[in-house]
Design a protein around this motif. Structure first.
Motif, PDB file in Angstrom:
ATOM      1  N   SER A  84      -6.763   9.475  -7.782  1.00  0.00           N
ATOM      2  CA  SER A  84      -6.899   8.027  -7.711  1.00  0.00           C
ATOM      3  C   SER A  84      -6.024   7.397  -8.797  1.00  0.00           C
ATOM      4  O   SER A  84      -5.985   7.881  -9.931  1.00  0.00           O
ATOM      5  N   CYS A  85      -5.301   6.334  -8.443  1.00  0.00           N
ATOM      6  CA  CYS A  85      -4.282   5.786  -9.346  1.00  0.00           C
ATOM      7  C   CYS A  85      -4.714   4.466  -9.978  1.00  0.00           C
ATOM      8  O   CYS A  85      -5.614   3.786  -9.490  1.00  0.00           O
ATOM      9  N   ALA A  86      -3.999   4.117 -11.058  1.00  0.00           N
ATOM     10  CA  ALA A  86      -4.283   2.886 -11.793  1.00  0.00           C
ATOM     11  C   ALA A  86      -3.663   1.679 -11.092  1.00  0.00           C
ATOM     12  O   ALA A  86      -2.914   1.816 -10.133  1.00  0.00           O
ATOM     13  N   GLY A  87      -3.978   0.489 -11.578  1.00  0.00           N
ATOM     14  CA  GLY A  87      -3.311  -0.727 -11.138  1.00  0.00           C
ATOM     15  C   GLY A  87      -3.891  -1.346  -9.882  1.00  0.00           C
ATOM     16  O   GLY A  87      -4.895  -0.889  -9.340  1.00  0.00           O
ATOM     17  N   ARG A  88      -3.271  -2.430  -9.460  1.00  0.00           N
ATOM     18  CA  ARG A  88      -3.581  -3.090  -8.192  1.00  0.00           C
ATOM     19  C   ARG A  88      -2.270  -3.355  -7.481  1.00  0.00           C
ATOM     20  O   ARG A  88      -1.292  -3.741  -8.101  1.00  0.00           O
ATOM     21  N   THR A  89      -2.242  -3.172  -6.169  1.00  0.00           N
ATOM     22  CA  THR A  89      -0.991  -3.291  -5.419  1.00  0.00           C
ATOM     23  C   THR A  89      -0.615  -4.754  -5.247  1.00  0.00           C
ATOM     24  O   THR A  89      -1.401  -5.534  -4.708  1.00  0.00           O
ATOM     25  N   PRO A  90       0.586  -5.150  -5.666  1.00  0.00           N
ATOM     26  CA  PRO A  90       1.043  -6.515  -5.367  1.00  0.00           C
ATOM     27  C   PRO A  90       1.402  -6.643  -3.880  1.00  0.00           C
ATOM     28  O   PRO A  90       1.693  -5.644  -3.214  1.00  0.00           O
ATOM     29  N   GLU A  91       1.369  -7.864  -3.341  1.00  0.00           N
ATOM     30  CA  GLU A  91       1.827  -8.104  -1.967  1.00  0.00           C
ATOM     31  C   GLU A  91       3.302  -7.710  -1.826  1.00  0.00           C
ATOM     32  O   GLU A  91       4.083  -7.860  -2.757  1.00  0.00           O
ATOM     33  N   ARG A  92       3.677  -7.239  -0.669  1.00  0.00           N
ATOM     34  CA  ARG A  92       5.053  -6.838  -0.339  1.00  0.00           C
ATOM     35  C   ARG A  92       5.613  -5.829  -1.346  1.00  0.00           C
ATOM     36  O   ARG A  92       6.814  -5.806  -1.642  1.00  0.00           O
ATOM     37  N   HIS A  93       4.714  -4.996  -1.841  1.00  0.00           N
ATOM     38  CA  HIS A  93       5.069  -3.966  -2.810  1.00  0.00           C
ATOM     39  C   HIS A  93       6.138  -3.034  -2.252  1.00  0.00           C
ATOM     40  O   HIS A  93       7.022  -2.552  -2.974  1.00  0.00           O
ATOM     41  N   PHE A  94       6.087  -2.786  -0.934  1.00  0.00           N
ATOM     42  CA  PHE A  94       6.986  -1.797  -0.321  1.00  0.00           C
ATOM     43  C   PHE A  94       8.460  -2.151  -0.489  1.00  0.00           C
ATOM     44  O   PHE A  94       9.309  -1.277  -0.494  1.00  0.00           O
ATOM     45  N   GLU A  95       8.762  -3.448  -0.639  1.00  0.00           N
ATOM     46  CA  GLU A  95      10.173  -3.829  -0.775  1.00  0.00           C
ATOM     47  C   GLU A  95      10.781  -3.192  -2.029  1.00  0.00           C
ATOM     48  O   GLU A  95      11.969  -2.903  -2.067  1.00  0.00           O
ATOM     49  N   GLU A  96       9.961  -2.995  -3.043  1.00  0.00           N
ATOM     50  CA  GLU A  96      10.431  -2.331  -4.253  1.00  0.00           C
ATOM     51  C   GLU A  96      10.120  -0.833  -4.215  1.00  0.00           C
ATOM     52  O   GLU A  96      10.944   0.005  -4.613  1.00  0.00           O
ATOM     53  N   SER A  97       8.920  -0.473  -3.719  1.00  0.00           N
ATOM     54  CA  SER A  97       8.447   0.908  -3.883  1.00  0.00           C
ATOM     55  C   SER A  97       9.269   1.921  -3.106  1.00  0.00           C
ATOM     56  O   SER A  97       9.337   3.081  -3.478  1.00  0.00           O
ATOM     57  N   LEU A  98       9.916   1.483  -2.010  1.00  0.00           N
ATOM     58  CA  LEU A  98      10.717   2.435  -1.235  1.00  0.00           C
ATOM     59  C   LEU A  98      11.974   2.832  -1.997  1.00  0.00           C
ATOM     60  O   LEU A  98      12.581   3.853  -1.716  1.00  0.00           O
TER      61      LEU A  98
END
Lengths: 286, 286
Positions: free
Chosen positions: A189-203
């Motif tokens: 289980s990971c830390a933090g909270r996912t921002p909206e449209r996170h995938f645009e950066e995470s990919l």
């Protein structure tokens, strides 16, 4: 109906290791599928299995040449570049765009093997080419795919798997897939909270859904990390929760792989458990 | 006296491959040195040789523990951090600061092997620890050491070598030394011109003295790249002009190596061929 989150992550709590609640091999019976009892046992124990020569080296070479054409021609959101670079990193949704890839998806050997492991019908959750080009291909940090698919896509259970088909030779040094055998049996289980449209950066560069160094060290202490070496045309099938990553490719040898993700039809996506909008369907078929 | 630059690089010309003008093994006679005829032949041909178990694993472990203390305590210019990070990357001039390292330098087995290869007396040109810590250790891009030592330090001839002693295990995946066997027989002249005080940046992240991708590809086509795997206590000796690099370490396993560079007493430094001020003596002993 309220769906209980059995795999909470990025909910602001302290990161921790959670027990896996789901089977790894869902169908203990071997009902004429392509995988042997030995291969299924290896998959259950280590979280992955290598199937040699799914394509001949000639077929793999032709498919690679074709993949490079697609990569060069691709436009729009399905084509993702390396961080801080105009070099191509990934191309998504290739199974939809092209019949040349279809033998690898619904009807072929890999789907049959996926049905055997997942104990049900399957559908393609995601497909992509990871380019990992000579000199410029950048790392994919350690992660569990399931963690992202659960939090960002709403995948309820660990009942999915990836197939990574080598289009070029995968050696120990050209940015190969690295796996921590056995790590699929627990959930980081990971830390933090996912921002909206996170995938645009995470990919391009992941900064949420990143496991703790201490958790990785503990997993890698139990079982030595394996760099998956494959000839062109061979495939690594691995559990959706297997901890994996791949380093930069600083060699002059391309490492290009085609990924197809199968999900069980009994495990269709619901609302994302991280509370964000669902990701686009080229990342997570609905 | 005018010294002719036989290995021009970073002089603003088009980068090109130049022939090596110097021998690799300077002393064809084996006069009772520690290296066998077979080891010398491998070194001459491939540009490197591995000497197993120069230290026992216990000795290596103790030396590593001591090295980590030094790294943590170090201050000033001799301690270099990773790019954009407060994590330690390298610590220089360790042979001067500490008698614990002296058996590895002037008087020991490695110096004797260096005298055998270089056919003369030797002195320590440079020493350092490369930390390559678990998770955070960053890559060293492809380069020839000689190119930098020639351009920035004024080393006239290819009559020097490095010894890399493994303080921790060097595996294929924890950021090992990668070498292109045979690449020491040609010289990749590089583009650009060296700015003054370039070393302040280059020790963290190199941007001059970087060979062309096409030159690297040509070298790696002639001979497959080798990742040097070593037990703690083993040593890789390699020619000053061997093309080498090492990738990021994204594993939970440290890869810490102690480097000692021997130069022939017949090859003492002159004015830097790149026209800049000589680098500090902790980088290039004069």
């Amino acid at each position: 109906m309220t769906i209980i989150d059995r795999y909470p992550s990025r909910v602001g709590a302290v990161p921790e290791i959670i027990e896996r609640h789901d089977p790894v091999v869902w169908n203990a019976e071997i009902d004429g599928g392509p995988l042997s009892a030995e291969q299924l046992a290896h998959y259950a124990d280590a979280g992955y299995v290598i199937i040699e020569d799914v394509l001949t080296s000639d077929e793999a070479e032709r498919l690679n040449a074709y993949a490079q054409e697609l990569i060069d021609a691709a436009e729009g959101a399905i084509a993702v570049n390396e961080p801080d670079s105009s070099q191509r990193r990934s191309l998504f949704a290739v199974h939809e765009s092209d019949p040349k890839f279809s033998p690898l998806t619904r009807t072929g050997l890999l789907a049959a093997a996926a049905r055997q492991i997942l104990g049900s019908g399957v559908y393609v959750h995601q497909s992509r080419i990871n380019c990992k080009r000579a000199f410029v291909g950048k790392a994919f940090p350690w992660h569990s795919d399931f963690e992202t698919w659960h939090v960002e896509d709403g995948m309820p259970a660990m009942r999915a798997l990836s197939c990574s088909l080598a289009l070029t030779e995968n050696t120990a040094i050209n940015g190969p897939l690295m796996v921590i055998p056995g790590s699929h049996r627990s959930y980081a289980s990971c830390a933090g909270r996912t921002p909206e449209r996170h995938f645009e950066e995470s990919l391009r560069r992941q900064s949420y859904g990143v496991p703790e160094d201490a958790h990785l060290s503990a997993m890698a202490q139990e079982s030595e990390i394996v760099a998956v070496k494959m000839r062109p045309g061979s495939v690594c099938m691995f559990d959706c929760n297997l901890m994996h990553g791949s380093p930069n490719n600083m060699t002059p040898y391309d490492r290009t792989n085609l990924f197809v993700v199968f999900n069980s039809v009994a495990n269709r996506l619901v609302e994302p458990f991280g509370g964000t909008e669902p990701r686009p369907t080229y990342l997570a078929s609905r």
